[in-house]
Write an enzyme that holds these catalytic residues in place. Structure first.
Site, PDB file in Angstrom:
ATOM      1  N   ASP A 176       0.864  -1.174   0.000  1.00  0.00           N
ATOM      2  CA  ASP A 176       0.000   0.000   0.000  1.00  0.00           C
ATOM      3  C   ASP A 176       0.908   1.234   0.000  1.00  0.00           C
ATOM      4  O   ASP A 176       2.136   1.142   0.123  1.00  0.00           O
ATOM      5  CB  ASP A 176      -0.966  -0.014   1.191  1.00  0.00           C
ATOM      6  CG  ASP A 176      -2.219   0.831   0.913  1.00  0.00           C
ATOM      7  OD1 ASP A 176      -2.168   1.715   0.032  1.00  0.00           O
ATOM      8  OD2 ASP A 176      -3.244   0.625   1.584  1.00  0.00           O
TER       9      ASP A 176
HETATM   10  C1  NOJ Z   1      -4.134   3.853   0.197  1.00  0.00           C
HETATM   11  C2  NOJ Z   1      -5.325   2.967   0.389  1.00  0.00           C
HETATM   12  O1  NOJ Z   1      -5.218   2.253   1.603  1.00  0.00           O
HETATM   13  C3  NOJ Z   1      -5.525   1.972  -0.753  1.00  0.00           C
HETATM   14  O2  NOJ Z   1      -6.763   1.338  -0.566  1.00  0.00           O
HETATM   15  C4  NOJ Z   1      -5.455   2.650  -2.083  1.00  0.00           C
HETATM   16  O3  NOJ Z   1      -5.670   1.717  -3.108  1.00  0.00           O
HETATM   17  C5  NOJ Z   1      -4.103   3.310  -2.210  1.00  0.00           C
HETATM   18  N1  NOJ Z   1      -3.952   4.300  -1.171  1.00  0.00           N
HETATM   19  C6  NOJ Z   1      -3.893   3.958  -3.566  1.00  0.00           C
HETATM   20  O4  NOJ Z   1      -4.680   5.077  -3.702  1.00  0.00           O
END
Ligand code: NOJ
Length: 718
Positions: free
Chosen positions: A265
């Protein structure tokens, strides 16, 4: 490209080029002018040469932009390996659907699949290759703002919808069908269980609960062919997922048989430092690579240190090679070597985005996701009634919800306009809230006094749910409750229409309002359908996929909780030493699976084909459902199972099947459910999944609390 060619390409890659593939940056890195290195490039210490080698981009959307970035990139990339474009297409791209928690209330996997297919069509035409969806994190705590992105508290419903979403995004042939996207299931694992509902907080799940309740949604998506998995921010067994070898290698890769691309993430590799597991970026990169993370989203740790790491420790080369190979394979699976632009096409984009067909599906999705929570004979509105619409959501375009990627507020309907269109001329009066607060005795209040029914459109603002939107209070905002209290004083029938992203504590609302319509954040087409629910043109059929508490102090609250040694039951109201609260009933205000209709349904006692079963037998459960009203309506028939004596404490009930049926007035339909041994198994203390001989209760009904049951016996022998 044939495997042999791909291998040849891979063999030509330098170490630097391989490392580049593992880095993911946002699209704005490519907007920097040629002369200066400022902004994001400076912050992440990314050079212009790095930009010609990185493997993927997140968040860049729009056919023209994506074609431009890809064209420029390919001019500079030595081997002509195209960029992968990924984005958070969560509940629609331009045509916005209800938030996932709302979509889940449809209990209609086929419809959910259609919404994903349309979201894929729109975003593929805009140049996206991969969506960071489905999010299948099981959730039990409405304080956590990200419950809006999930399909709720039940493993089985989660699995069914995870599969539907993957099918909808990916279709059957990603290489040939450029209207589809690769799906990235997230957040692996257990991200939906942060302590105290606080985003990014510690997760502390027993292995039993993790494996039994939390993993099955991800497994379903993987079994359906999801091309990617995103590791979660949180800890599992004390180690953040991003650096957790046991979780990612043993569980995900070996046990769950995931062989696609694993992405971190956002900046999560760096966060191993804040977690206190790595003292610098280099150590963090080592831990993440050893755990099997293939792509580093936005931390820079891989880009800056993997070369050095591989040069110092030859054993790391193999891990890097495996990661890069998986990334190249995904690019190949998407057909990018043949056509690096894939679906990105401005003309197609123009025709596809917000097209009438896509909006039709959005409307269908809203119809089935709205949940009627209370109806004290106040809805639907009648033809000759004078209706007042009031409340901050009556003319708000903030109906899209968080993660409505390219949704346009300007294209979003207003409830006031939509209701006006549904009602007869002159039937609707719009009243400003300040009229109430300025004193109900002012002359502006005349419309309120003359009303036959008052509809208050209330709720959260979209920033109040979603990522980094945890709340300790989950009631409606105070001014809205005050408004309801003042309106109640008028003594008129009162309907609350709610737009929100999480289960709210509606105890006060349920005392004040005669009718409650849960509309979630319904998306671009929401207002019209909400108006049609109010007038009865649409008969609501949604059922909650997450319990609504009576009070925030009850959360985490979920229907499938374990049996306790001192259960509190209705006949024990006067006993003290039981698992109960002193100040609130144990039960939720609105349970999982609950939702009313303008029709009414009755259930027969369920029957089974025999009373004793061997483990090879199929258990056939039948129930007759009658529409006892004069209105055609849709009911979601739900089947739950309880294992009465087991080796591990079991949930008091677990959803195992459901069926959406539509019944004409007074029609009776027999619903048949077939259960197999799998439906009776659980994780035993010795680590095996098996079932026990003994008694099982099978419950069938219209929600998790109102069921009729039959008991069966499972035997070991034939
Ligand atoms: C953080 C989030 O937790 C995740 O769900 C998301 O896909 C990513 N950012 C990218 O935007």
């Amino acid at each position: 490209m044939e495997r042999k060619q791909l291998q040849a390409l891979f063999d030509e890659m330098t170490l630097e080029e391989k490392v580049g593939q593992t880095m993911q940056l946002t699209g704005n890195f490519f907007d920097q002018s040629d002369s200066a290195i400022t902004g994001p490039m400076e912050e992440l210490n990314v050079s212009r040469e790095d930009l010609s080698r990185i493997g993927s981009i997140l968040g860049g959307t729009g056919a023209a932009d994506i074609r431009r970035i890809q064209t420029e990139y390919l001019k500079k990339n030595r081997l002509g390996i195209p960029l992968l474009f990924m984005a958070d297409v969560i509940h629609g791209y331009r045509t916005i659907y209800p938030i996932p928690l709302g979509l889940a209330s449809s209990w209609n996997p086929a419809l959910v699949e259609q919404t994903a297919e349309v979201a894929a069509k729109e975003s593929a035409a805009a140049g996206v290759h991969v969506t960071f969806s489905p999010m299948v994190d099981l959730v039990r705590d409405a304080r956590w703002g990200r419950v809006m992105e999930t399909t709720g508290e039940d493993p089985y419903l989660n699995e069914e919808l995870a599969r539907a979403l993957v099918r909808g995004y990916q279709g059957t042939d990603l290489q040939m069908d450029d209207t589809r996207l690769a799906a990235c299931v997230k957040h692996f694992a257990g991200y939906g269980a942060p302590n105290a509902g606080l985003d990014y907080n510690t997760v502390d799940l027993s292995e039993q609960v993790l494996r039994e309740q939390y993993l099955s949604g991800y497994q379903a998506a993987i079994d359906e062919g999801a091309k990617m998995v995103m590791a979660s921010f949180n800890t599992i067994k004390g180690i953040p997922a991003t650096g957790n070898k046991w979780l990612l290698k043993e569980v995900l890769r070996k046990e769950m048989k995931f062989d696609g691309v694993l992405i971190s993430d956002w900046a999560a590799i760096n966060e191993l430092i804040a977690h206190g597991l790595a003292s610098n970026q280099k150590e963090a990169a080592i831990q993440a690579l050893q755990a099997g993370v293939d792509i580093d989203m936005m931390s820079g740790a891989y880009l800056h240190y993997l070369e050095e790491i591989v040069e110092e420790d030859e054993s790391m080369r193999k891990l890097l090679d495996e990661a890069v190979w998986r990334i190249l394979q995904l690019k190949n699976d998407l057909g990018l070597f043949e056509n690096p632009f894939r679906g990105a096409d401005e003309e197609r984009e123009q025709a596809e985005l917000f097209s009438p067909q896509n909006r039709d599906i959005a409307r269908k999705a809203v119809e089935e996701s709205i949940v009627l929570l209370k109806n004290n004979q106040v809805l639907p509105l009648e033809e000759n009634q004078k209706v007042v619409l009031i409340g901050s959501k009556k003319n708000s375009r903030d109906l899209l919800g968080s993660w409505s990627l390219n949704g346009q507020e300007a294209e979003t309907q207003l409830l006031a306009e939509a209701l006006q269109a549904e009602l007869a001329p002159g039937q609707l009066k719009i009243v400003e809230e300040k009229t109430v607060f300025n004193g109900l005795y002012s002359y502006q209040a005349a419309d309120l006094y003359q009303a036959d029914v008052i509809v208050a459109a209330l709720g959260e603002e979209s920033f109040m749910s979603g990522e980094a939107a945890s709340k300790s209070q989950i009631t409606l905002p105070a001014d809205q409750l005050l408004l309801l209290q003042e309106l109640k004083k008028l003594g008129k029938p009162l309907v609350a229409v709610l737009f929100n992203g999480r289960p709210l504590d509606l105890s006060d609302v349920s005392l004040l309002a005669d009718g409650i319509v849960e509309a979630w954040f319904p998306g671009t087409e929401g207002a019209q359908v909400v108006a049609q629910v109010l007038t009865g043109r649409v008969n609501p059929s949604g059922k909650l996929s997450m319990s609504f508490p009576r009070h925030v102090g009850q959360v985490p609250i979920y229907y499938n909780h374990h049996s306790t040694g001192r259960p509190f039951t209705r006949d024990k109201q006067d006993e003290k030493y039981l698992s109960r609260y002193l100040d609130v009933d144990n039960s939720p205000l609105y349970p999982f699976g609950f939702g009313l209709s303008y029709s009414s349904f009755s259930y027969s006692q369920p029957t089974v084909n025999q009373s004793t079963f061997t483990k090879e037998d199929e258990v056939v459960v039948r129930v007759a459902v009658t529409n006892t009203s004069e209105r055609k309506g849709t009911e979601v028939v739900q089947l739950y199972v309880h294992d009465k004596i087991a080796q591990v404490v079991r949930p008091i009930k677990e959803l195992k099947r459901f069926a959406r049926i539509t019944l004409e007035p007074n029609e009776v339909q027999e619903v048949t459910f077939r259960l197999q041994e799998d439906d009776f198994t659980y994780l035993h203390p010795d680590g095996t999944w098996s079932s026990d001989a003994g008694e099982f209760e099978i419950m069938v009904g219209s929600n998790s609390e109102e069921t009729e049951s039959v008991t069966i016996q499972l035997t070991n022998s034939n």
